[in-house]
Motif scaffolding. Structure first.
Motif, PDB file in Angstrom:
ATOM      1  N   GLU A 166       0.770  -1.188   0.011  1.00 25.31           N
ATOM      2  CA  GLU A 166      -0.140   0.097   0.104  1.00 25.31           C
ATOM      3  C   GLU A 166       0.987   1.239   0.126  1.00 25.31           C
ATOM      4  O   GLU A 166       0.422   2.497  -0.480  1.00 25.31           O
ATOM      5  N   HIS A 167       2.028   1.132   0.390  1.00 22.81           N
ATOM      6  CA  HIS A 167       2.939   2.241   0.335  1.00 22.81           C
ATOM      7  C   HIS A 167       3.574   2.595  -1.062  1.00 22.81           C
ATOM      8  O   HIS A 167       4.171   3.623  -1.125  1.00 22.81           O
ATOM      9  N   GLY A 168       3.622   1.584  -1.819  1.00 20.57           N
ATOM     10  CA  GLY A 168       3.947   2.017  -3.177  1.00 20.57           C
ATOM     11  C   GLY A 168       5.459   2.167  -3.114  1.00 20.57           C
ATOM     12  O   GLY A 168       6.217   1.399  -2.700  1.00 20.57           O
ATOM     13  N   LEU A 169       5.902   3.250  -3.957  1.00 16.64           N
ATOM     14  CA  LEU A 169       7.384   3.139  -4.259  1.00 16.64           C
ATOM     15  C   LEU A 169       8.012   3.847  -3.043  1.00 16.64           C
ATOM     16  O   LEU A 169       9.152   3.655  -2.846  1.00 16.64           O
ATOM     17  N   LEU A 170       7.393   4.344  -2.083  1.00 16.57           N
ATOM     18  CA  LEU A 170       7.969   4.939  -0.579  1.00 16.57           C
ATOM     19  C   LEU A 170       8.877   3.696  -0.177  1.00 16.57           C
ATOM     20  O   LEU A 170       9.685   3.759   0.526  1.00 16.57           O
ATOM     21  N   ASP A 171       8.436   2.428  -0.363  1.00 14.23           N
ATOM     22  CA  ASP A 171       9.063   1.205   0.233  1.00 14.23           C
ATOM     23  C   ASP A 171      10.642   1.265  -0.198  1.00 14.23           C
ATOM     24  O   ASP A 171      11.364   0.586   0.273  1.00 14.23           O
ATOM     25  N   TYR A 172      10.754   1.838  -1.333  1.00  9.77           N
ATOM     26  CA  TYR A 172      12.210   1.750  -2.238  1.00  9.77           C
ATOM     27  C   TYR A 172      12.892   3.118  -1.942  1.00  9.77           C
ATOM     28  O   TYR A 172      14.006   3.063  -2.338  1.00  9.77           O
ATOM     29  N   GLY A 215       2.563   7.566  -4.916  1.00  6.65           N
ATOM     30  CA  GLY A 215       2.800   6.155  -4.691  1.00  6.65           C
ATOM     31  C   GLY A 215       3.357   5.725  -6.062  1.00  6.65           C
ATOM     32  O   GLY A 215       3.743   4.303  -6.266  1.00  6.65           O
ATOM     33  N   GLU A 216       3.050   6.475  -7.148  1.00 10.47           N
ATOM     34  CA  GLU A 216       3.439   5.874  -8.481  1.00 10.47           C
ATOM     35  C   GLU A 216       4.706   6.555  -8.875  1.00 10.47           C
ATOM     36  O   GLU A 216       4.918   7.883  -8.702  1.00 10.47           O
ATOM     37  N   GLY A 217       5.362   6.004 -10.011  1.00  9.26           N
ATOM     38  CA  GLY A 217       6.488   6.607 -10.550  1.00  9.26           C
ATOM     39  C   GLY A 217       7.449   5.677 -10.930  1.00  9.26           C
ATOM     40  O   GLY A 217       7.372   4.270 -11.011  1.00  9.26           O
ATOM     41  N   THR A 218       8.696   6.349 -10.415  1.00  3.55           N
ATOM     42  CA  THR A 218      10.121   5.217 -10.491  1.00  3.55           C
ATOM     43  C   THR A 218      11.134   5.684  -9.693  1.00  3.55           C
ATOM     44  O   THR A 218      11.063   6.955  -9.107  1.00  3.55           O
ATOM     45  N   VAL A 219      11.962   4.564  -8.989  1.00  2.00           N
ATOM     46  CA  VAL A 219      12.919   4.983  -8.164  1.00  2.00           C
ATOM     47  C   VAL A 219      14.236   4.191  -9.028  1.00  2.00           C
ATOM     48  O   VAL A 219      14.020   3.079  -9.333  1.00  2.00           O
ATOM     49  N   VAL A 253      12.995   0.531 -10.416  1.00  4.42           N
ATOM     50  CA  VAL A 253      11.716  -0.060  -9.881  1.00  4.42           C
ATOM     51  C   VAL A 253      10.705   0.830 -10.256  1.00  4.42           C
ATOM     52  O   VAL A 253      10.728   2.149  -9.868  1.00  4.42           O
ATOM     53  N   GLY A 254       9.513   0.661 -10.921  1.00  5.24           N
ATOM     54  CA  GLY A 254       8.419   1.483 -11.114  1.00  5.24           C
ATOM     55  C   GLY A 254       7.197   0.733 -10.989  1.00  5.24           C
ATOM     56  O   GLY A 254       6.830  -0.246 -10.593  1.00  5.24           O
ATOM     57  N   ARG A 255       6.311   1.943 -10.795  1.00  8.15           N
ATOM     58  CA  ARG A 255       4.826   1.437 -10.447  1.00  8.15           C
ATOM     59  C   ARG A 255       3.979   2.516 -11.121  1.00  8.15           C
ATOM     60  O   ARG A 255       4.170   3.683 -11.210  1.00  8.15           O
ATOM     61  N   ASN A 256       2.848   2.119 -11.964  1.00 10.56           N
ATOM     62  CA  ASN A 256       1.633   2.924 -12.262  1.00 10.56           C
ATOM     63  C   ASN A 256       0.505   2.103 -11.735  1.00 10.56           C
ATOM     64  O   ASN A 256       0.419   1.147 -11.030  1.00 10.56           O
ATOM     65  N   ASP A 257      -0.543   2.742 -12.494  1.00  9.83           N
ATOM     66  CA  ASP A 257      -1.961   2.271 -11.960  1.00  9.83           C
ATOM     67  C   ASP A 257      -2.344   0.936 -12.469  1.00  9.83           C
ATOM     68  O   ASP A 257      -3.282   0.293 -12.067  1.00  9.83           O
ATOM     69  N   ALA A 258      -1.629   0.314 -13.502  1.00 12.14           N
ATOM     70  CA  ALA A 258      -1.816  -0.860 -13.808  1.00 12.14           C
ATOM     71  C   ALA A 258      -0.839  -2.008 -13.278  1.00 12.14           C
ATOM     72  O   ALA A 258      -1.214  -3.077 -13.185  1.00 12.14           O
ATOM     73  N   CYS A 259       0.474  -1.670 -13.449  1.00 19.92           N
ATOM     74  CA  CYS A 259       1.454  -2.906 -12.788  1.00 19.92           C
ATOM     75  C   CYS A 259       2.721  -2.041 -12.238  1.00 19.92           C
ATOM     76  O   CYS A 259       2.803  -0.859 -12.173  1.00 19.92           O
TER      77      CYS A 259
END
Length: 445
Positions: free
Chosen positions: A32-38, A51-55, A123-129
């Motif tokens: 649930e924290h999304g990218l903040l975990d990274y 919580g979306e985007g890239t690191v 490491v990336g995340r959007n609303d789909a995957c």
């Protein structure tokens, strides 16, 4: 004007275009924290919102340029990198495959070196995957999801320490521009505007945060991301912050921008007045005038590049923890050029920068006056910051509400205010402090 290529971790020598190999694999859904975990390492590259985007981690290639051709040189280098690289993208979405993070100096005369950085791991995340991208420059290196996950795990185990906030040792000192100098610059700016040569001028100032222990960059970024979830949190090579303003976002042939002009400090708002922001922004002639100048500047630049545009007649009030802004979202369909292509991220970033919201109106004339009155090198402040991929997609925000790390224990903060004929110097100084508040709070000042 200078131009330099540099590379690390076995990449080609400076001056050469690296031949990279890259693989992108979809990953299980994040927490649930999304990218903040990274966001746990101070040396990470970050672009995130809600919580979306890239690191990004590590570096396999780097480009640097300065001077008036910095955008053109960056574009030529990135095109060459894309052509020379082998990319296996099993996700095939904006931001997957080979990407580079970038930050550009506000002015062509700045001593700050503009740069593009290609990370080793993303490491990336959007609303789909969610996904992971692994890029190597060594032709003998293993390129697999197993190698990527193993390296990522090792990086995450070596997380950066946090900084104890509010110790009393940390302090904020004057930068290149003192408060009195800023007041005088605003007074002179109003006089220039009243003379009729320009209609708006954006004047900035700086301050330096000196900490008693090393800056905990990852901790600052997490604080910004949590408090300012409607902003884009960024970290690129020592430039960090959370900007509320999108210079340009490109997805295929669709370009979008968020324009902000008109600001109200929430700290001075009376309690219990639900209509205060609406009345002081949407019904205020000065604020509406300043905002309309910024919108007109953007649509004038975007018009020749588009085949259709949606620019709202009325702005909305964007509510942030420190301020309210008048905001407008502009969307356009990019027109195809003679060869069938559409303008890329770097094309549009060069055309749009600097915007009236961070320079003035008309921008060229305002830029000349700004260099005379402001009395400082902005560096990357108010310049484009974000990312690009090899398909022309990307996001560049305007580097606002942030600062530049100058040593392990010091960071230079910046803020600017739009000056029009009705501007009051004391009010503009107070607004500049309000705009520094996100970074001051995240640093514990």
């Amino acid at each position: 004007m200078t131009s330099q290529l540099s590379a690390v971790l076995g990449a080609p020598a400076p001056g050469a275009v690296p031949q990279l190999r890259s693989i992108t694999i979809q990953r299980p859904a994040m927490s649930e924290h999304g990218l903040l975990d990274y966001v746990i390492r101070d040396d990470s590259l970050v672009w995130s919102r809600r919580g979306e985007g890239t690191v990004g981690f590590g570096q396999v290639a780097r480009f640097e340029a300065s001077g008036p051709e910095r955008f053109a040189e960056a574009r030529a280098w990135w095109d060459a990198v894309a052509a020379a690289s082998e990319v296996e993208d099993n996700v095939n979405q904006a931001g997957t495959g080979l990407i580079a993070y970038g930050t550009f100096a506000f002015s062509f005369s700045s001593s700050y070196v503009s740069r593009l950085i290609v990370p080793r791991i993303v490491v990336g995340r959007n609303d789909a995957c969610s996904w992971i991208t692994y890029t190597v420059s060594d032709p003998a290196a293993e390129l697999s999801v197993e190698a990527a996950e193993a390296e990522l795990a090792a990086l995450l185990e070596d997380y950066s320490p946090e900084h104890e906030l509010g110790t009393g040792i940390d302090r904020l000192v004057a930068g290149q521009i003192s408060e009195e100098s800023y007041l005088e610059s605003v007074r002179k700016g109003v006089s220039v505007i009243e003379s009729g040569s320009i209609t708006k001028l954006v004047l900035a100032r700086d301050a330096v945060a000196e900490l008693g222990s090393p800056i905990a960059v990852a901790q600052v970024l997490r604080q910004l991301a949590l408090r300012y979830s409607d902003c884009w949190t960024y970290s690129v090579d020592g430039l960090i912050g959370a900007t509320p303003e999108m210079l340009v976002r490109v997805r295929g042939d669709i370009a979008e921008a968020r324009v902000l002009a008109g600001t109200l400090d929430r700290a001075t708002a009376p309690s219990g007045d639900a209509d205060y922001a609406h009345r002081m922004l949407l019904e205020d002639e000065k604020q509406r005038h300043e905002h309309q100048l910024a919108i007109d500047s953007l649509t004038e630049q975007l018009g020749p590049l588009s085949s259709g545009m949606d620019a709202p007649d009325e702005p909305f009030v964007l509510q942030l923890p420190n301020v309210w802004h008048l905001a407008s979202d502009v969307k356009a369909t990019l027109a195809a050029r003679a060869d069938g292509s559409v303008p890329s991220m770097l094309d549009l970033a060069e055309v749009f920068h600097p915007t009236a919201a961070v320079c003035g109106t008309p921008t060229k004339a305002a830029g000349v006056i700004l260099r005379e009155l402001e009395g400082m090198d902005r560096g990357p402040y108010a310049g484009p910051v974000g990312w690009i991929d090899t398909r022309g997609n990307g996001e560049f925000g305007i580097a606002l509400r942030g600062g530049v790390i100058e040593s392990p224990t010091s960071i230079r903060l910046y803020a600017g205010c739009g000056i029009v004929a009705a501007s009051d110097p004391a009010a503009e100084l107070a607004e500049s402090w309000a705009k520094m508040r996100p970074m001051r709070e995240a640093l514990g000042l």
